[in-house]
Design an enzyme around this catalytic site. Sequence first.
Site, PDB file in Angstrom:
ATOM      1  CD  GLU A   1     -20.797 -15.649 -45.157  1.00  0.00           C
ATOM      2  OE1 GLU A   1     -19.229 -15.419 -44.820  1.00  0.00           O
ATOM      3  OE2 GLU A   1     -21.363 -15.815 -44.236  1.00  0.00           O
TER       4      GLU A   1
ATOM      5  CG  HIS B   1     -26.624 -14.311 -40.506  1.00  0.00           C
ATOM      6  ND1 HIS B   1     -26.200 -12.618 -40.608  1.00  0.00           N
ATOM      7  CD2 HIS B   1     -27.754 -13.707 -39.830  1.00  0.00           C
ATOM      8  CE1 HIS B   1     -27.253 -12.104 -40.503  1.00  0.00           C
ATOM      9  NE2 HIS B   1     -28.134 -12.334 -40.680  1.00  0.00           N
ATOM     10  CD  GLU B   2     -22.611 -17.508 -40.178  1.00  0.00           C
ATOM     11  OE1 GLU B   2     -23.137 -16.801 -39.392  1.00  0.00           O
ATOM     12  OE2 GLU B   2     -22.735 -15.920 -40.663  1.00  0.00           O
TER      13      GLU B   2
ATOM     14  CG  ASN C   1     -14.422 -18.212 -46.399  1.00  0.00           C
ATOM     15  OD1 ASN C   1     -14.909 -19.036 -45.756  1.00  0.00           O
ATOM     16  ND2 ASN C   1     -15.499 -17.538 -46.581  1.00  0.00           N
TER      17      ASN C   1
ATOM     18  CD  GLU D   1     -24.679 -13.480 -43.257  1.00  0.00           C
ATOM     19  OE1 GLU D   1     -23.819 -12.668 -43.181  1.00  0.00           O
ATOM     20  OE2 GLU D   1     -23.609 -14.216 -43.005  1.00  0.00           O
TER      21      GLU D   1
ATOM     22  CG  HIS E   1     -26.174 -12.357 -31.614  1.00  0.00           C
ATOM     23  ND1 HIS E   1     -24.555 -12.908 -31.231  1.00  0.00           N
ATOM     24  CD2 HIS E   1     -25.944 -12.900 -33.183  1.00  0.00           C
ATOM     25  CE1 HIS E   1     -23.871 -13.099 -32.422  1.00  0.00           C
ATOM     26  NE2 HIS E   1     -25.451 -13.595 -33.372  1.00  0.00           N
ATOM     27  CG  HIS E   2     -28.791 -17.983 -29.482  1.00  0.00           C
ATOM     28  ND1 HIS E   2     -30.124 -18.564 -29.661  1.00  0.00           N
ATOM     29  CD2 HIS E   2     -28.966 -17.184 -28.018  1.00  0.00           C
ATOM     30  CE1 HIS E   2     -30.552 -17.898 -28.342  1.00  0.00           C
ATOM     31  NE2 HIS E   2     -30.114 -17.653 -27.241  1.00  0.00           N
ATOM     32  CD  GLU E   3     -21.662 -17.492 -34.554  1.00  0.00           C
ATOM     33  OE1 GLU E   3     -22.103 -16.322 -35.092  1.00  0.00           O
ATOM     34  OE2 GLU E   3     -20.876 -18.608 -34.945  1.00  0.00           O
TER      35      GLU E   3
ATOM     36  CD  GLU F   1     -20.880 -10.687 -42.459  1.00  0.00           C
ATOM     37  OE1 GLU F   1     -20.987 -11.036 -42.173  1.00  0.00           O
ATOM     38  OE2 GLU F   1     -21.023 -12.567 -42.504  1.00  0.00           O
TER      39      GLU F   1
END
Lengths: 730, 730
Positions: B170, B512-513, B193, B531, B442-444, B537
């Site tokens: 990122e 994502h990630e 980061n 992502e 959504h599953h973080e 973001e």
Amino acid sequence: MLLASLSMAAATITSPNGNIELKFYVDQQGRPVYEMSYKGRPVILPSHLGLELAKDKHASRGTNETDLMTGFTLKSEQSREFDETWRPVWGETATIRNHYNEYAATLSQPTERREIIIRFRVYDDGLGFRYEFPQQQELNYFLIREEHSEFAMAGDHTAWWLPGDYDTQEQETQECRLSEIRDRYRQAVNWGNSSVAVFSPTGVQTSLQMKSQDGLYINIHEAACINYATMHLELVDAQTKALTTKLEGNSNVYTPNPLPSSYPLPKPFTFVSHLTPDATGLKGCMQTPCQSPWRTVMVSDDARDMLSSNLILNLNEPCALDDTSWIHPTKYCGVWWEMIVGKSSWNYTDELPSVYIDKVDWQQLKPNGRHAANNEKVRRYIDFAADNGLDQVLVEGWNVGWEDWANMWKRDVFDFQTPYPDFDLKALNDYAHSRGVKLMMHHETSSSTQNYERHLEKAYQLMNQYGYDAVKSGYVGDIIPRGDHHYSQSMNDHYLHCIKEAAKHHIMVNAHEAVRPTGLCRTYPNLVGNESARGTEYEAFGGSRPDHTVILPFTRLQGGPMDYTPGILETQLGTWSDNKNIVHTTLVGQLALYVTMYSPLQMAADLPENYAKYMDAFQFIKDVACDWDDSRYLEAEPADYITVARKAKGTDNWFVGGKCDENGHLTTLKLDFLDKGRKYEATIYADAKDAHYETNPKAYTITRKTVKAGQTLKLQQAPGGGFAISIIAL
Amino acid sequence: MLLASLSMAAATITSPNGNIELKFYVDQQGRPVYEMSYKGRPVILPSHLGLELAKDKHASRGTNETDLMTGFTLKSEQSREFDETWRPVWGETATIRNHYNEYAATLSQPTERREIIIRFRVYDDGLGFRYEFPQQQELNYFLIREEHSEFAMAGDHTAWWLPGDYDTQEQETQECRLSEIRDRYRQAVNWGNSSVAVFSPTGVQTSLQMKSQDGLYINIHEAACINYATMHLELVDAQTKALTTKLEGNSNVYTPNPLPSSYPLPKPFTFVSHLTPDATGLKGCMQTPCQSPWRTVMVSDDARDMLSSNLILNLNEPCALDDTSWIHPTKYCGVWWEMIVGKSSWNYTDELPSVYIDKVDWQQLKPNGRHAANNEKVRRYIDFAADNGLDQVLVEGWNVGWEDWANMWKRDVFDFQTPYPDFDLKALNDYAHSRGVKLMMHHETSSSTQNYERHLEKAYQLMNQYGYDAVKSGYVGDIIPRGDHHYSQSMNDHYLHCIKEAAKHHIMVNAHEAVRPTGLCRTYPNLVGNESARGTEYEAFGGSRPDHTVILPFTRLQGGPMDYTPGILETQLGTWSDNKNIVHTTLVGQLALYVTMYSPLQMAADLPENYAKYMDAFQFIKDVACDWDDSRYLEAEPADYITVARKAKGTDNWFVGGKCDENGHLTTLKLDFLDKGRKYEATIYADAKDAHYETNPKAYTITRKTVKAGQTLKLQQAPGGGFAISIIAL
């Protein structure tokens, strides 16, 4: 009086009967210190407590962040007496008394604005202490670099020890003085064991049994190891004056993790805790509120107290399961020993150097003709179990993947679902059930825990579907995720995860190569067994010393039962296989183990055709109970002999076992434990006069006689032998 | 003629149209060598191929065991032409042609009695090659220490690159000459980061876009990365003459892994592959038969070919799913941007410094009043989606655990089951369905992959139960199991495991990630997005450069669509929040992204109340398709501008998007792609004359006119601006 003295200087806490005295204080450097005595004799000399934390890469708070060892002040103290009696789901006795005096010191570390609690429970046969980390502003998440709990011994005791190791606990027990451990270390490690991961030339495992020169029996272990790494002990190294020095010349040796340089060197004969690391070398990831396991020190001047102690169980939490009706003691046989001996195989084919289990057409492969878990053989085992009152039949090698299962870093090694073509899952279960027997499931994970967890739910569902209610699981080989170790915090969590998930499915677990137990079976009584030590299988791999089974009850069994798999009556393997090894007991010695090695899960491990040769002796294995209302340890000495009488659950029948080392042993058995005035029929299985584990192992006598309380029996145990008696109330 | 020449010395393979020529041979040291040219101009100078293995601790075979780089002889060769046309489940075009000439060299390594195959596929717009490891006696299981595939560039090209990193992709893209990478490196890393895990001052990520001084566009990436670690590239370090030197001064920097000393130093401007390690530092655990991913080199003298190429998709396997009827393009809005901006929160309470999610009584906790995923707000979003023809509503922060979710090494962080007290799972889904809208799950995971896998089946079952058919998953923070990395072999396996399991439940995945994609969406078209780059973001975290979105299609999008979450029409965040950042495009530039950044999953990421202010512009977001029968890249230059026209699936309507960097761009749009003789109504969303992404971002014009084939439109894009046109067939 609970607290004999309580001042700013030191708190003194005694056990209910006064035999054990604990002192606790904070020294001038703010280090917590404890010491312990038994009947006025020192057991633990002043020893420091504390932990060293790791810096948090995301939230480092400065230089003192890592010090949870010094700078403490005593903020407050609490004490109480506790006395309860609880009933285990299964066990050596119908009830267990849990009676202790508790002392908790809340310690404040002003510079870091942190608090911890050190809690002691003092029993008549020992003590436990643990660290508690309350939720607080400055201590929410932390990483453990090492726990530095000291256990300063008062002398150069004799110790029965295993090399400290992150991945195996299957070495032979060593016996020597503490001062001799370093010199003995290299030969104590079987370097041929592919799992060896030792870390220090004075590192040892717990449960560590010791005996002082003046006759105190001392045992160090831990209780309730949950969400924490398993503890080893490192002896202060008198030779180098440092704690840990690197072992040379072996690639499986890990980086030393010495005490911080600012920390004072402990006294000689001091053990310091050494936790099992994760793949990054750290020892724990913690979230408050949380606590360490209990660190336990058991002590007595009578070796029998080491065996009858319930201290480890008592320090665990009560049963967490609402319904335990589905948990039951189990006697089983299995398709196993013949593979261990090398006569048949787990794998089905030799055609492929490696397999992808989901890409192979198993029906098309050429069988190797040696696959043991086949329909015909399993039916014979089912018949044998049914004919002899055994509850279950273990079948190893039933499921595809054994062609290349071990030490390959293979993740997707088993699916725990697909049987080999010659194993009819439904038909065999149906047949077993028609004969009143259950099959026992086998889940060898090959230590690919990621793969096992992916299949766990479906594997348990399959068991429910076909009527299995017990699983033997295995963790042979290197852990996947790679870099992790068998006894790390994350792996300890894995084992418990499997136990909890199994409980939801009403499945009993017997985990081999998993972490050595710490009494969790009180909380999760569906954990009916573990291996976690050198089992009978090693008799086929070169053997274990005759004293092995009169050491294990002092060490490995402290934490919970072991699936030792006794009952090898054909002790000379060469009589029926190409394996030239012998079992290092007499035939009767094998019978004795069903009594001396307590477990609610007992295997009759030999082959049906071998039992057929000794059906009169096999009768004891058929008769012996594996759950008890009472147990009386009648005589014991570590590595020499153990004699115990147990009263079978819900009956008036007793079973007595005696086991000895290579020197033989004469037991004078007083039948004090029988009901007075009642007659019993005793069947006595004894070594014949000329019996010897090496030269004449299968010479035995069986004698029946009527006995009653007050009588005395003289029983000569042969070298490597023992005796076994069933005493049936008339 | 497929093989222009084939001798013992060298094989020459040309692409179907002859533009690309590949040479392959084995040099005098037995090293495989390839070189590549485009229209006679060198693209890859002679470059070595091979792998370095690690010793196997269980089965070491001697000193040459680790060398899979030298000592090869060419045993046999195979070649073929392949030409197919396939239909993607979703995509930029209705059909895709897969046309290549293939060459496979079987290489024998006599000293080790091993064979490998190197397979090339030569397309008109580039080539791919991979290593194949057949099952064989001396190569069944092996560990990869490093892959050493070289890519020797012919000159000091301009490169658009990200710092090579094991855990984040990122960062902002850097643009400089190859020779300048080392000096630029330190400033290229955003050390703030928390995931930074860089490994070399000349390490870069793929897809790496380059441009030679004489105008060749060259792109290096990989395709079909399955059961293998993600590849980085390391540039030969001209300064030190060594491959890798250690970055100083940062703890997140890993040990260099240099080439074996016996290995010749590559030429200047040579990239060498560098795989992502596991927790032990190794790069792969392999079982034959197996293969590496395809290493791809795309080349053209026309930048548009970089964008229209299907080389990566073509090198992936065909669709593995029997039924794809449940996979559909999706336009969605969501409760998201307001949390990113900082106006509301994912977590429900601020009362606790940490939580055990299964021990907290959520009903009793004090709400913080900032929790966004509440019933009232979600209903408003549902209404907004229903009123405007959006398919789904993403809701982040619906489930318990956000109080302490990130960077804590917390394993049991979420259960993916339990909603916060103010989120009525059933009622909200019922309401959404009553309005013709679906909620998006959504599953973080917080990168606690062990925890996620334990809950995966039940989480997907919950989605099925309530009618969710798409999930956005997230992998923020350090990987658990500890020590592992986001792009390692085991993590790549985890992502694919989730995709495969989701497919069984008819669930689309947008991870994502997770690892940057390599075209797996051809094989698993339920992977509808990732992502895996710097998304919108970051505009709320300090911003991305205006050229960011005209770089990404050349780099990140090569492997598959990105859930970039465009559509921030209120580009000045301070107008409605305390966040003072701006989005670095004009308002119209945001509209353009729906066309220039191809994805079957498109978010309207701004808040309903912000769209309410620009409903005329929002009309384009409502109208624009997200699945296409055709796409025509009309002009393109990396980091400068991209203009593309796309024909909406199953219609005769076209949508055209143009996007430029901070310099603005004048587009002369020839409407060649329209059907001749047909009339269309065009709605042109353009930057106003004085528009500027910083000073005047929301100045736009909307013009309607009738257009037909052959006409030309002049469109002035503002600095950081763009244009968007809908062209509806009349």
